[in-house]
Scaffold this motif. Structure first.
Motif, PDB file in Angstrom:
ATOM      1  N   MET A  93       0.905  -1.140   0.026  1.00 31.26           N
ATOM      2  CA  MET A  93      -0.142   0.040   0.036  1.00 31.26           C
ATOM      3  C   MET A  93       0.842   1.192  -0.013  1.00 31.26           C
ATOM      4  N   GLY A  94       1.838   1.375   0.907  1.00 32.99           N
ATOM      5  CA  GLY A  94       2.873   2.301   0.932  1.00 32.99           C
ATOM      6  C   GLY A  94       3.508   2.666  -0.386  1.00 32.99           C
ATOM      7  N   ALA A  95       3.875   1.534  -1.208  1.00 36.64           N
ATOM      8  CA  ALA A  95       4.882   1.823  -2.350  1.00 36.64           C
ATOM      9  C   ALA A  95       3.918   2.360  -3.215  1.00 36.64           C
ATOM     10  N   ASN A  96       2.533   2.073  -3.392  1.00 37.83           N
ATOM     11  CA  ASN A  96       1.647   2.695  -4.455  1.00 37.83           C
ATOM     12  C   ASN A  96       1.785   4.156  -4.303  1.00 37.83           C
ATOM     13  N   ILE A  97       1.878   4.804  -2.657  1.00 34.59           N
ATOM     14  CA  ILE A  97       1.950   6.056  -2.602  1.00 34.59           C
ATOM     15  C   ILE A  97       3.046   6.722  -2.802  1.00 34.59           C
ATOM     16  N   GLY A  98       4.348   5.857  -2.553  1.00 34.54           N
ATOM     17  CA  GLY A  98       5.767   6.444  -2.997  1.00 34.54           C
ATOM     18  C   GLY A  98       5.834   6.457  -4.355  1.00 34.54           C
ATOM     19  N   VAL A 220      -6.050  11.748 -17.647  1.00 35.09           N
ATOM     20  CA  VAL A 220      -6.314  11.296 -16.073  1.00 35.09           C
ATOM     21  C   VAL A 220      -6.921   9.725 -16.252  1.00 35.09           C
ATOM     22  N   ALA A 221      -7.963   9.546 -17.036  1.00 37.48           N
ATOM     23  CA  ALA A 221      -8.305   8.239 -16.950  1.00 37.48           C
ATOM     24  C   ALA A 221      -7.480   7.080 -17.315  1.00 37.48           C
ATOM     25  N   PHE A 222      -6.526   7.370 -18.174  1.00 35.75           N
ATOM     26  CA  PHE A 222      -5.430   6.397 -18.689  1.00 35.75           C
ATOM     27  C   PHE A 222      -4.230   6.238 -17.397  1.00 35.75           C
ATOM     28  N   SER A 223      -4.320   7.292 -16.586  1.00 30.04           N
ATOM     29  CA  SER A 223      -3.461   7.284 -15.400  1.00 30.04           C
ATOM     30  C   SER A 223      -4.045   6.160 -14.334  1.00 30.04           C
ATOM     31  N   LEU A 224      -5.324   6.074 -14.365  1.00 30.70           N
ATOM     32  CA  LEU A 224      -5.906   5.145 -13.523  1.00 30.70           C
ATOM     33  C   LEU A 224      -5.744   3.714 -14.127  1.00 30.70           C
ATOM     34  N   GLY A 225      -5.766   3.786 -15.504  1.00 24.15           N
ATOM     35  CA  GLY A 225      -5.338   2.138 -15.938  1.00 24.15           C
ATOM     36  C   GLY A 225      -4.020   1.780 -15.792  1.00 24.15           C
ATOM     37  N   ALA A 226      -3.246   2.757 -15.561  1.00 19.63           N
ATOM     38  CA  ALA A 226      -1.594   2.445 -15.204  1.00 19.63           C
ATOM     39  C   ALA A 226      -1.554   1.865 -13.951  1.00 19.63           C
ATOM     40  N   ASP A 227      -2.307   2.356 -12.858  1.00 24.00           N
ATOM     41  CA  ASP A 227      -2.114   1.681 -11.570  1.00 24.00           C
ATOM     42  C   ASP A 227      -2.508   0.389 -11.550  1.00 24.00           C
ATOM     43  N   LEU A 228      -3.612  -0.064 -12.379  1.00 26.74           N
ATOM     44  CA  LEU A 228      -4.281  -1.367 -12.446  1.00 26.74           C
ATOM     45  C   LEU A 228      -3.163  -2.431 -13.268  1.00 26.74           C
ATOM     46  N   VAL A 260      -9.530   0.616  -8.036  1.00 24.98           N
ATOM     47  CA  VAL A 260     -10.157   1.099  -9.534  1.00 24.98           C
ATOM     48  C   VAL A 260     -11.741   0.992  -9.355  1.00 24.98           C
ATOM     49  N   CYS A 261     -12.340   0.062  -8.914  1.00 20.35           N
ATOM     50  CA  CYS A 261     -13.351  -0.463  -9.032  1.00 20.35           C
ATOM     51  C   CYS A 261     -14.299   0.622  -8.122  1.00 20.35           C
ATOM     52  N   ILE A 262     -13.779   1.220  -6.952  1.00 20.54           N
ATOM     53  CA  ILE A 262     -14.477   2.186  -6.493  1.00 20.54           C
ATOM     54  C   ILE A 262     -14.374   3.573  -6.847  1.00 20.54           C
ATOM     55  N   THR A 263     -13.012   3.778  -7.496  1.00 19.96           N
ATOM     56  CA  THR A 263     -12.970   5.163  -8.021  1.00 19.96           C
ATOM     57  C   THR A 263     -13.562   5.387  -9.350  1.00 19.96           C
ATOM     58  N   THR A 309      -1.416  10.633  -7.558  1.00 15.33           N
ATOM     59  CA  THR A 309      -1.166  10.765  -6.156  1.00 15.33           C
ATOM     60  C   THR A 309      -2.562  10.644  -5.224  1.00 15.33           C
ATOM     61  N   PHE A 310      -3.527  11.484  -5.702  1.00 15.27           N
ATOM     62  CA  PHE A 310      -4.647  11.368  -4.871  1.00 15.27           C
ATOM     63  C   PHE A 310      -5.173  10.057  -5.043  1.00 15.27           C
ATOM     64  N   PHE A 311      -5.320   9.560  -5.795  1.00  7.73           N
ATOM     65  CA  PHE A 311      -5.890   8.099  -6.050  1.00  7.73           C
ATOM     66  C   PHE A 311      -5.213   7.118  -5.163  1.00  7.73           C
ATOM     67  N   ASN A 312      -3.865   7.139  -5.288  1.00 11.27           N
ATOM     68  CA  ASN A 312      -3.210   6.185  -4.387  1.00 11.27           C
ATOM     69  C   ASN A 312      -3.475   6.413  -2.767  1.00 11.27           C
ATOM     70  N   VAL A 313      -3.235   7.527  -2.594  1.00 10.54           N
ATOM     71  CA  VAL A 313      -3.415   8.141  -1.199  1.00 10.54           C
ATOM     72  C   VAL A 313      -4.903   7.874  -0.485  1.00 10.54           C
ATOM     73  N   PHE A 314      -5.909   8.249  -1.349  1.00 10.69           N
ATOM     74  CA  PHE A 314      -7.412   7.777  -1.114  1.00 10.69           C
ATOM     75  C   PHE A 314      -7.428   6.211  -0.968  1.00 10.69           C
ATOM     76  N   ASN A 315      -6.988   5.585  -1.915  1.00 15.58           N
ATOM     77  CA  ASN A 315      -7.103   4.079  -2.088  1.00 15.58           C
ATOM     78  C   ASN A 315      -6.392   3.541  -0.775  1.00 15.58           C
ATOM     79  N   THR A 316      -5.324   3.955  -0.167  1.00 13.33           N
ATOM     80  CA  THR A 316      -4.633   3.299   0.902  1.00 13.33           C
ATOM     81  C   THR A 316      -5.249   3.889   2.247  1.00 13.33           C
TER      82      THR A 316
END
Length: 575
Positions: A93-98, A220-228, A260-263, A309-316
């Motif tokens: 979880m922390g790695a995703n924020i980092g 921005v939508a593409f950046s969401l897919g990159a995290d997936l 991603v499913c929540i966002t 950044t917001f997505f990963n902090v929110f997700n964590t």
């Protein structure tokens, strides 16, 4: 305006992408060469609780700038038994924020300066003879190449806006509805899975957005897919590792998939919030800036980095309270009865809090050494193919070897300079016993390997069984509870042949056993002979120091010090 597709688009885009990814590789390699061993050691110590795991994961990934490398490191530590499943989940979880710290840096408008800085640091790298300086130069060179590559891609992608055919295709990739949003997310996830780098995907998206090829909402939508898509790498890294390592990779996958499913349902609301927040970061990302007569959108990379950044902090923050649920669910995946067996790679009695109390730390060492001995004796169960025995001798030996190192390290830490001689002598005796126990475990491992590797005839098998029974009897000298506790006949009526007799019986097998069988039995008897010598050494070492007496005096001294300190009288420093 005539566009040379090769010169104006393919060369800068492919070259820029290559330079961008090479920069990521150089930066990651340089930083990891400087600090990855320290980071791994820090992670193994720091990831004790979920909160510490998140902090450690964020800090280390922020330094090494690779969530992929970080996740693979975590999976490896879980496989080695250094980090448990629960803290591993929090570290991921922390790695995703980092990793979002790097995305924020990529968004800085430093492209034109990238080439000159890359050139300067490459000269340092080529001419320096100091490895540390070379690694720092490599990391800085990679950092500069990231900006230069992104600048090249942006310039090469800009002409696409003047090609109607391309724009008609890209117009279908607009996150203007939930259906198109999901399509953009899946495409970005697929690209990231293929190139194994979410940072590279986000870099491409930033370039497309800055060039005006993609509108900022779609970028921005593409950046969401990159995290997936980045979760695929950790899964691949875990394929040939332990079940717990696989579960750590599954945690990474499920964590990002759930996020991603929540966002996605909240995407358009979050875009409005982002548009409002951008007023503090330069203004509306959809407003072009004309540079040398050409339109560009320099705030799109900023918006993409901020959203990531917001997505990963929110997700964590959202999923952190459920770390225990993740662990309990993932622990059931692929679980077998063998996993319910005790994990001998992890110390059970060596509590660091006891290290300052000699009278309590010594019994803890004795209990852990006895546990190590018990783990070694299990090799005889492996040799007999007992149902309760570990299935893999090599894996069980690795666990005992890790435990042995922990025992030695813990015991050595008790040797304080101010200890009385008798206490130092006791600690030294325990270190020697632990060393003999480790050597005995290695011999028992050899016994199990030799028995398991060979197919024995019935006549040869009788000798092997007698040899194993002989070792059982020898182990009872240092393990009173091991083996048959109440033999049906008095001890004097039980006859156990010595090694020489078993060797003679092996040589007399003749045609009843092949040469390979006899050779294996003779090697087996050699291992048993060494094991019996070590058993005698352990028994002698236990008698070399009156351990109970030393412990009793240490406990009495501690009790004398405690009342004086509690009563406010002249305090004495505790040992």
């Amino acid at each position: 305006m005539d566009i040379d597709i090769f010169k104006d688009i393919l060369v800068p885009v492919i070259g820029g992408l290559g330079i961008f990814m090479l920069g990521l590789e150089f930066m990651s390699n340089g930083i990891q060469a400087l600090s990855v061993n320290k980071m791994r050691a820090f992670l193994a110590k720091a990831a004790g609780t979920p909160i510490k795991g998140v902090v450690a994961g964020t800090l280390i990934t922020g330094v090494i700038q690779s969530s992929t490398a970080m996740t693979v490191m975590v999976v490896g530590l879980v496989n080695a038994g250094v980090v448990g499943l629960r803290p591993a989940i929090s570290v991921i979880m922390g790695a995703n924020i980092g990793t979002t710290l790097g995305n924020g840096l990529i968004a800085l408008p430093l492209g034109p300066l990238g080439l000159i800085f890359a050139g300067l640091f490459s000269l340092v790298y080529c001419f320096s003879k100091n490895d540390k300086v070379r690694n720092i130069a490599l990391a800085c060179m990679g950092f500069a190449l990231i900006f230069y590559g992104l600048n090249l891609m942006t310039g090469g992608l800009r002409p696409l806006r003047n090609i109607p055919e391309v724009m008609s295709v890209l117009s279908t990739l607009q996150a203007d509805s939930y259906f198109n949003l999901i399509k953009c997310v899946l495409i970005a996830a697929g690209v990231t899975a293929m190139i194994h780098s979410s940072s590279a995907t986000i870099g491409i998206v930033m370039g497309l957005g800055a060039a005006g090829v993609l509108d900022w909402t779609t970028a921005v939508a593409f950046s969401l897919g990159a995290d997936l898509g980045t979760t695929i790498t950790s899964w691949i890294a875990s394929l040939n590792l332990s079940k717990n390592a696989k579960r750590a990779a599954y945690a990474h996958m499920s964590f990002n998939i759930i996020g991603v499913c929540i966002t996605v349902p909240l995407f358009f609301v979050s875009i409005e919030v982002l548009a409002w927040a951008m007023q503090w970061f330069g203004g509306d990302p959809g407003v072009p800036v004309v540079v040398e007569g050409k339109e560009t959108f320099p705030l799109v990379p900023v918006a993409v980095g901020l959203y990531s950044t917001f997505f990963n902090v929110f997700n964590t923050a959202l999923l952190f309270p459920f770390v225990g649920v993740f662990e309990s669910v993932l622990a059931r995946i692929g679980r077998t009865d063998a996993e319910d067996a005790e994990d001998y790679s992890t110390p059970k009695f060596l509590d660091r809090k006891l290290a300052g109390d000699f009278a309590k730390a010594i019994p803890a060492v004795q209990q852990e050494t006895a546990r190590h001995l018990q783990a070694g004796a299990m090799f005889l169960d492996i040799a007999r193919s007992a149902k309760s025995a570990p299935s893999d001798p090599g894996e069980h030996y690795l666990a005992t070897d890790i435990l042995s190192r922990d025992i030695r390290e813990y015991t050595a830490s008790l040797m304080k300079e101010d200890l009385p001689y008798e206490q130092l002598d006791l600690v030294a005796s325990l270190i020697e016993e632990a060393d003999f126990t480790a050597a005995l475990t290695e011999s028992l491992h050899q016994v199990a390997r030799r028995v398991k590797r060979e197919e024995f005839s019935s006549a040869a098998r009788v000798i092997v069984d007698v040899a194993l029974d002989k070792l059982d009897a020898s182990l009872q000298g240092i393990m009173p509870d091991y083996g048959v506790t109440n033999p049906p006949m008095p001890a004097g009526h039980i006859s156990i042949p010595d090694v020489e007799e078993l060797r003679a019986r092996t040589l007399a097998l003749g045609p009843n056993a092949g040469a390979a069988e006899r050779g294996t039995i003779l090697a087996l008897l050699g291992s048993i002979e060494r094991a019996e010598i070590l058993i005698e050494r352990i028994e002698s070492e236990r008698k070399s120091v009156n351990r109970q007496s030393v412990l009793s005096r240490a406990a009495q001294k501690r009790e004398k010090v405690r009342p004086m300190n509690e009563g406010g009288l002249s305090p004495m420093p505790a040992e």
